[in-house]
Design an enzyme around this catalytic site. Sequence first.
Site, PDB file in Angstrom:
ATOM      1  N   HIS A  82     -16.299  -2.899  -4.701  1.00 26.87           N
ATOM      2  CA  HIS A  82     -15.184  -1.995  -4.170  1.00 26.87           C
ATOM      3  C   HIS A  82     -14.410  -2.840  -2.975  1.00 26.87           C
ATOM      4  O   HIS A  82     -13.114  -2.923  -3.257  1.00 26.87           O
ATOM      5  CB  HIS A  82     -15.960  -0.989  -3.161  1.00 26.87           C
ATOM      6  CG  HIS A  82     -15.038   0.122  -2.506  1.00 26.87           C
ATOM      7  ND1 HIS A  82     -14.427   1.146  -2.960  1.00 26.87           N
ATOM      8  CD2 HIS A  82     -14.501  -0.197  -1.411  1.00 26.87           C
ATOM      9  CE1 HIS A  82     -13.782   1.798  -2.101  1.00 26.87           C
ATOM     10  NE2 HIS A  82     -13.537   0.877  -1.004  1.00 26.87           N
ATOM     11  N   GLU A  83     -15.064  -3.351  -2.269  1.00 25.77           N
ATOM     12  CA  GLU A  83     -14.222  -4.485  -1.220  1.00 25.77           C
ATOM     13  C   GLU A  83     -13.666  -5.446  -1.980  1.00 25.77           C
ATOM     14  O   GLU A  83     -12.476  -6.071  -1.581  1.00 25.77           O
ATOM     15  CB  GLU A  83     -15.230  -5.051  -0.190  1.00 25.77           C
ATOM     16  CG  GLU A  83     -16.056  -4.093   0.792  1.00 25.77           C
ATOM     17  CD  GLU A  83     -15.113  -3.041   1.278  1.00 25.77           C
ATOM     18  OE1 GLU A  83     -13.899  -3.158   1.453  1.00 25.77           O
ATOM     19  OE2 GLU A  83     -15.721  -1.669   1.304  1.00 25.77           O
TER      20      GLU A  83
ATOM     21  N   HIS B 229     -10.271  -4.367  -3.009  1.00 27.55           N
ATOM     22  CA  HIS B 229      -9.165  -4.258  -2.046  1.00 27.55           C
ATOM     23  C   HIS B 229      -8.966  -5.811  -1.836  1.00 27.55           C
ATOM     24  O   HIS B 229      -7.586  -6.052  -1.657  1.00 27.55           O
ATOM     25  CB  HIS B 229     -10.010  -3.982  -0.486  1.00 27.55           C
ATOM     26  CG  HIS B 229     -10.285  -2.492  -0.303  1.00 27.55           C
ATOM     27  ND1 HIS B 229      -9.210  -1.467  -0.479  1.00 27.55           N
ATOM     28  CD2 HIS B 229     -11.347  -1.680  -0.383  1.00 27.55           C
ATOM     29  CE1 HIS B 229      -9.745  -0.204  -0.316  1.00 27.55           C
ATOM     30  NE2 HIS B 229     -11.090  -0.284  -0.027  1.00 27.55           N
TER      31      HIS B 229
ATOM     32  N   GLU C 264      -6.891   1.739  -1.808  1.00 29.96           N
ATOM     33  CA  GLU C 264      -8.219   2.626  -2.110  1.00 29.96           C
ATOM     34  C   GLU C 264      -8.032   2.799  -3.623  1.00 29.96           C
ATOM     35  O   GLU C 264      -9.092   2.603  -4.271  1.00 29.96           O
ATOM     36  CB  GLU C 264      -8.116   3.976  -1.650  1.00 29.96           C
ATOM     37  CG  GLU C 264      -9.301   4.384  -1.511  1.00 29.96           C
ATOM     38  CD  GLU C 264     -10.495   3.401  -0.729  1.00 29.96           C
ATOM     39  OE1 GLU C 264     -10.219   2.576   0.455  1.00 29.96           O
ATOM     40  OE2 GLU C 264     -11.610   3.508  -0.908  1.00 29.96           O
TER      41      GLU C 264
END
Length: 505
Positions: free
Chosen positions: A269-270, A273, A299
Amino acid sequence: MPNDLPEAVNTLVEELRRANHIGSALSLLGWDQETQMPAQGAAPRADMIGALTEVHHARATSESMGDKIAAAEDEVRGGDPRLVALVREAKRDWQRARKIPSDLAQEVAVTCSRSLMAWRSARAGNDFKTFEPQLKLVVALKRRVAEALREGDGSLYDTLLDEYEPGITGAQFQAFCDAVKPRLVQLVAEAAPRCQELRTDFVTAGYDSDRQLEFSREILESMGYDFTRGRLDLTVHPFCTGISSPNDVRITTRVDPKDFTHNLFSVIHEGGHALYEQGLDPEWSGTPLGAATSLGIHESQSRLYENVYGRSDAFWVHWLPRFRAAFPGRADDVTHEQFVAAVNCVRPSLIRTEADEVTYSLHVMLRFELEHALIEGNIEVEELPDRWNRLMRELLGVEPTSDAEGVLQDIHWSMGAYGYFPTYFLGNLYGAQIDRAARQAMPDLDEQLARGEMLPLREWLGEKVHMKGRQFSSLDLVEEVSGDPLDPLGFVEYLEEKVARLFPA
Ligand code: ZN
């Protein structure tokens, strides 16, 4: 910076960068505070951050900045659309920042920092009542901020939402929720009972922490995360920070020695980003054209990688054999189908950050409904716990037995972040539509993922999304990428198809 810029634009870019350097130093202080700083460093750190914030605010709101914006505006009128966008966004930031008087900004900083401490102890003590007075102060203050910022008699909530997701109104967001909610609720009702039978024991079988980190670093590298422009460190709450994007973009994670999914999916997830921040146009760094469009688009990138790709069948064709080799004896007898089903298991639960891909958006809708009503003055802070619990029952069929697993679970409201939650759901909507466009452009995307090839995906996202900076608003960017206006139902259709495939009736 691109060569031969018109003179006034060139001068504006230099001025923007001077302010941005201070912003970068602030990000670095924030990163250090969460990852390295000794406990006793907290008080002097707050002072350092306070002092630098003043300098940053002064530079970003100066008359001189305003003059440079005005000169550049005259120069670019009717010309290159990128330069027009650069000046438009610089002006937006400058005007917004100047609308908050410095004593109000100061009051917000102090009140929110106190409220954050009150929230931490209320959550630990599982007692909303003790937090209520502080939260009332924060809500009242944020309403004053919105009054200072709003144009005419526009909605207070819209003004706050605009900070995180420029161009989207509360009414638009409500319409997206209304379109999606009934089908999501229905989907949860269908999928959850089928998921009760799944084999999930191996998920919490105990996983060596160092090996977990090694494994997730390997995935990050294959995603295209560049460690010469980033690092991975440990924190309590994982995050990504662009200290000076695209050249210094750091992520953090947390490792649970029992359950491998926390670290693994946080890192992916990060990492999503971080690819966005590392993919911003280096020629425009420190300016709006070298910055992310909105939190919702941010997001979309993290959720695409975490959920749409990172939990997909194709992804695990390549990675499951490596997972088995990295953790011998943990998933040896788990089939590919069992593994993929387990990491997609749909289970209505109380805590947003632990929610699966299908139920997650319902958690966000609940928060939107409550924070919208709070800021617009339609409900009182005292009513929050009851309303929260009632909505949980309505939307997810579960009810908290304590405030800690209910209304006190998130940090956002205590730190004054109203209008932030919608960006999580918007990220899902944008992501589904961007994924469709990606698959049209790369019909063999699944085959690529199955071979562990993720660089073409990063290239495509880089060209279509990352390199655009703030040239477009989120909705315009999604339309630019996909050729169609945002269709919120695309996200539900993606989930319905996935549920039908992974958990057939
Ligand atoms: Zn995120």
